[in-house]
Design a protein around this motif. Structure first.
Motif, PDB file in Angstrom:
ATOM      1  N   SER A  84       0.804  -1.227   0.000  1.00  0.00           N
ATOM      2  CA  SER A  84       0.000   0.000   0.000  1.00  0.00           C
ATOM      3  C   SER A  84       0.835   1.274   0.000  1.00  0.00           C
ATOM      4  N   LEU A  85       2.155   1.174   0.155  1.00  0.00           N
ATOM      5  CA  LEU A  85       2.988   2.374   0.254  1.00  0.00           C
ATOM      6  C   LEU A  85       2.805   3.340  -0.920  1.00  0.00           C
ATOM      7  N   PRO A  86       2.775   2.883  -2.186  1.00  0.00           N
ATOM      8  CA  PRO A  86       2.550   3.847  -3.277  1.00  0.00           C
ATOM      9  C   PRO A  86       1.235   4.612  -3.127  1.00  0.00           C
ATOM     10  N   SER A  87       0.199   3.935  -2.668  1.00  0.00           N
ATOM     11  CA  SER A  87      -1.092   4.599  -2.455  1.00  0.00           C
ATOM     12  C   SER A  87      -1.012   5.582  -1.295  1.00  0.00           C
ATOM     13  N   ILE A  88      -0.364   5.171  -0.220  1.00  0.00           N
ATOM     14  CA  ILE A  88      -0.221   6.048   0.945  1.00  0.00           C
ATOM     15  C   ILE A  88       0.537   7.315   0.569  1.00  0.00           C
ATOM     16  N   MET A  89       1.568   7.171  -0.258  1.00  0.00           N
ATOM     17  CA  MET A  89       2.349   8.335  -0.670  1.00  0.00           C
ATOM     18  C   MET A  89       1.496   9.349  -1.417  1.00  0.00           C
ATOM     19  N   GLN A  90       0.483   8.893  -2.123  1.00  0.00           N
ATOM     20  CA  GLN A  90      -0.388   9.812  -2.851  1.00  0.00           C
ATOM     21  C   GLN A  90      -1.183  10.709  -1.910  1.00  0.00           C
ATOM     22  N   GLY A  91      -1.277  10.308  -0.640  1.00  0.00           N
ATOM     23  CA  GLY A  91      -2.095  11.067   0.298  1.00  0.00           C
ATOM     24  C   GLY A  91      -1.329  11.920   1.286  1.00  0.00           C
ATOM     25  N   VAL A  92      -0.001  12.004   1.179  1.00  0.00           N
ATOM     26  CA  VAL A  92       0.780  12.673   2.231  1.00  0.00           C
ATOM     27  C   VAL A  92       0.503  14.173   2.337  1.00  0.00           C
ATOM     28  N   ASP A  93      -0.026  14.786   1.279  1.00  0.00           N
ATOM     29  CA  ASP A  93      -0.330  16.222   1.324  1.00  0.00           C
ATOM     30  C   ASP A  93      -1.834  16.499   1.338  1.00  0.00           C
ATOM     31  N   ASP A  94      -2.627  15.480   1.595  1.00  0.00           N
ATOM     32  CA  ASP A  94      -4.088  15.615   1.584  1.00  0.00           C
ATOM     33  C   ASP A  94      -4.540  16.291   2.880  1.00  0.00           C
ATOM     34  N   ASN A  95      -5.146  17.465   2.776  1.00  0.00           N
ATOM     35  CA  ASN A  95      -5.535  18.242   3.955  1.00  0.00           C
ATOM     36  C   ASN A  95      -6.955  17.971   4.444  1.00  0.00           C
TER      37      ASN A  95
END
Length: 223
Positions: A84-95
């Motif tokens: 899931s890491l690639p998916s999690i990385m997509q959300g690191v700047d999601d406010n």
């Protein structure tokens, strides 16, 4: 500058919260699409009901379905972190608002974003050395060594490492922690004891040759 005493330093010789990852049966493998859905599910269906980012009293309806959905998604991402890491990385700047929890150092109840949830997942699974050497700062807040921040942040860290297996990512972080100079806020003997335990931790990690599972899950009041 305050010196950190032995009592204030957290040194865990054995880590009951850590386990070595187990291979999942083929019928339990998850897909990238499933992981993308879980990251989206980290966004709470209910808005944070306050103007401020924190409140002094426990928020209302803490245990309702919306929060349980967030926790379910978070825990699935944790259980399947490597895929899931690639998916999690997509959300690191999601406010977008995700969840809230009490801040132990001051007792307020703070709102946390999807991005914060994603960054917490990554840090827990990469900076696995933190249970071996950590300390309390001048305000009583637990601190440790922060490898990912030292690389320039989450996106910079991931960009040059996205093809590496989890075992190598964890080992790199452990080795970085071992190379760090003595933190002057900590008594030399305590610091050296922590490094010695971390060296033993590394040796066992390399001997077994599998990534560590920190058994990390989302905690919030009303769980």
């Amino acid at each position: 500058m305050m010196s950190i005493s032995r009592a204030a330093l957290v040194l865990l010789v054995s880590l009951p919260c850590l386990a070595f990852a187990q291979d999942k049966p083929a019928n339990q493998q998850v897909t990238r699409q499933q992981c993308d859905v879980w990251v989206q599910q980290l966004a709470n269906r209910k808005a944070w009901p306050y103007k401020e980012s924190y409140v002094l009293d426990s928020p209302r309806n803490s245990g309702d379905v919306a929060y349980k959905d967030v926790k379910a998604a978070y825990d699935q991402l944790a259980d399947n972190f490597e895929v899931s890491l690639p998916s999690i990385m997509q959300g690191v700047d999601d406010n977008r608002f995700s969840h809230w929890r009490e801040v132990p150092s001051n007792g307020v109840f703070a709102a946390y974003s999807v991005g914060h949830a994603c960054r917490s997942l990554i840090a827990a699974h990469i900076e696995v050395y933190q249970g071996q050497i950590a300390f309390l700062d001048d305000t009583g807040v637990p601190r440790s060594l922060y490898f990912i921040e030292s690389t320039g942040g989450y996106k910079v860290w991931y960009q040059s490492r996205k093809d590496k297996p989890l075992f190598e990512l964890q080992l790199e972080a452990i080795d970085w922690a071992l190379r760090q100079p003595h933190d002057k806020r900590i008594e030399p003997k305590v610091w050296n004891d922590g490094r010695a335990e971390l060296s033993k931790f590394r040796a066992n990690f390399v001997k077994i040759g599998k990534p560590l599972n920190p058994n990390h899950e989302l905690q919030f009041e009303g769980k």
